[in-house]
Design an enzyme around this catalytic site. Structure first.
Site, mmCIF file in Angstrom:
data_model
loop_
_atom_site.group_PDB
_atom_site.id
_atom_site.type_symbol
_atom_site.label_atom_id
_atom_site.label_comp_id
_atom_site.label_asym_id
_atom_site.label_seq_id
_atom_site.Cartn_x
_atom_site.Cartn_y
_atom_site.Cartn_z
ATOM 1 N N SER A 269 47.805 8.155 -30.098
ATOM 2 C CA SER A 269 48.415 8.952 -29.036
ATOM 3 C C SER A 269 47.662 10.269 -28.839
ATOM 4 O O SER A 269 46.499 10.270 -28.471
ATOM 5 C CB SER A 269 49.892 9.166 -29.367
ATOM 6 O OG SER A 269 50.595 9.693 -28.275
ATOM 7 N N ASP B 1 53.658 -0.255 -23.301
ATOM 8 C CA ASP B 1 53.584 1.166 -23.651
ATOM 9 C C ASP B 1 53.917 2.017 -22.437
ATOM 10 O O ASP B 1 53.224 1.963 -21.423
ATOM 11 C CB ASP B 1 52.184 1.494 -24.172
ATOM 12 C CG ASP B 1 52.126 2.822 -24.902
ATOM 13 O OD1 ASP B 1 52.907 3.730 -24.557
ATOM 14 O OD2 ASP B 1 51.294 2.951 -25.820
ATOM 15 N N HIS C 210 54.422 1.993 -27.527
ATOM 16 C CA HIS C 210 53.668 3.111 -28.100
ATOM 17 C C HIS C 210 53.758 3.209 -29.623
ATOM 18 O O HIS C 210 52.761 3.473 -30.296
ATOM 19 C CB HIS C 210 54.164 4.418 -27.473
ATOM 20 C CG HIS C 210 53.174 5.525 -27.519
ATOM 21 N ND1 HIS C 210 52.001 5.519 -26.797
ATOM 22 C CD2 HIS C 210 53.178 6.696 -28.202
ATOM 23 C CE1 HIS C 210 51.325 6.630 -27.029
ATOM 24 N NE2 HIS C 210 52.020 7.360 -27.874
#
Length: 383
Positions: free
Chosen positions: A172, A326, A359
């Site tokens: 991320s 995601d 995610h």
């Protein structure tokens, strides 16, 4: 100016389903067991060392090192790997699952020298050479500074300690800072290869309606904002983790419980504003101060400099793994990134698409060891 804790609080409250009226700027996340080494590594039978790194702008960053696996393998010249977590998390992000499922443990047991970074202002990285968290200047940074100061300091330190160039794993926000640095041809002289999980370069097409509304509204009374967003058509607040990050496929209740013990960690409001600029404007550029004069003071130009992903050298070994569900690292935004590296050397670029992943699956899924980490290990061993 807005309360420096507002955005930290809103995101934290959304995630953990707790509504509160006020908090301090510095989130107080206390680990009663005495830190990551003692509570999360030594309890699993791993040797752990605590290290401190000082950045050029004075922040003191905490690092945990796992020099060997549970077997006690003392193989010389182990290849170092630096792991960098995402937003509002710390190094515990890599340790939320059992040793056969969590990446940090798996790397250590496979003969790597593992280094776990903690972003400035998280619990392990709250020091500074001249400032305290009570000083407004302590919070005057965004992810620009993480790319410009934190990562170079960490890379140099690990290189100095081991005498070797390192592999890098980011998740991320940890991918965004690395990509920004690579696009400016930083870190590359100390890098073996980089694995980017749920990569973020662009955020303009983010599909998380929850976060898009948050970024649009930006400021409000916390309780009112939570209630407002949760009543918006298309937003389901019955599972906030899925609402924010996408429907993660394979997270256990134990890993979720471990996550919330250390989440949320602190970050700067300026960092959240910078991310909101990316969401609202679809840009990938340095922090925008909002007017040409102030931008001129900082950048000697009226608009912020752009991070050009096409400038990443074509021979940098890159492993990118992204998910079809995601909601933060949206497939369309990842597509923009991939388009920018389409001329990359074919033998230096591996792209993995996992349709069912959202995610958090990349660091918490029970089957990430097979779907993500096995190919990641194979990639590292090639480089």
């Amino acid at each position: 100016m807005e309360n420096p804790s507002t955005i930290i609080l809103v995101v934290a409250l959304l995630w953990v389903s707790v509504v509160a009226a006020t908090r301090t700027k510095l989130q107080s996340i206390e680990n009663v067991d005495g830190g990551i080494c003692k509570s999360m590594l030594e309890t699993q039978g791993y040797t752990c060392q605590e290290h401190k790194v000082t950045t050029e702008d004075g922040y003191i960053i905490g690092l945990q090192r796992i020099p060997k696996g549970r077997s006690g393998d003392e193989t010389p010249n182990k290849k170092p790997v630096l792991l960098q977590h995402g937003l509002l998390m710390d190094a515990s992000a890599w340790l939320l699952n059992p040793p056969d499922q969590a990446l940090a443990f798996i790397l250590a047991d496979n003969g790597f020298d593992v280094w776990l970074a903690n972003t400035r202002a998280t619990k392990s990285s709250r020091g500074h050479t001249s400032l305290t968290p009570n000083d407004p200047a302590y919070w005057d940074w965004s992810w620009d500074e993480l790319a410009a100061y934190d990562l170079p300091a960490l890379f140099k330190y690990v290189n100095n300690q081991t005498g070797q160039n390192l592999h890098y794993v980011g998740h991320s926000l940890g991918t965004l800072t690395a990509l920004a640095a690579f696009s400016q041809e930083k870190l590359l002289n100390l890098l073996r290869s980089a694995a980017l999980l749920a990569p973020i370069a662009y955020l303009g097409q983010m599909s998380s309606l929850f976060i898009r509304i948050l970024m649009d509204l930006f400021l409000s009374e916390t309780q009112e904002l939570v209630e407002f967003i949760c009543k918006t058509p298309g937003v389901d607040c019955s599972d906030l983790l899925a609402t924010i990050t996408g429907p993660n496929c394979c997270l256990s209740s134990a890993s979720k419980a471990a996550l919330f013990k250390n989440f949320p960690q602190s970050t700067a409001t300026k960092n959240m504003i910078h991310l909101s600029q990316m969401v609202r404007m679809g840009t990938l550029e340095m922090y925008n101060y909002g007017n040409e004069d102030t931008n001129m003071e900082h950048y000697k130009q009226p608009t912020p400099p752009v991070y050009n992903m096409a400038n990443i050298p074509k021979d940098v070994p890159l492993f990118l793994s992204y998910g079809g569900r995601d909601a933060l690292s949206d497939v369309n935004d990842v597509g923009l990134l991939l388009d920018n590296v389409k001329d990359h050397d074919k033998d230096k670029l591996v792209v993995e698409y996992i349709e069912d992943y959202a995610h958090m699956d990349f660091i918490m899924s029970a089957n990430a060891n097979q779907l993500v980490y096995d190919p990641l290990l194979a990639f590292f061993k090639l480089h």
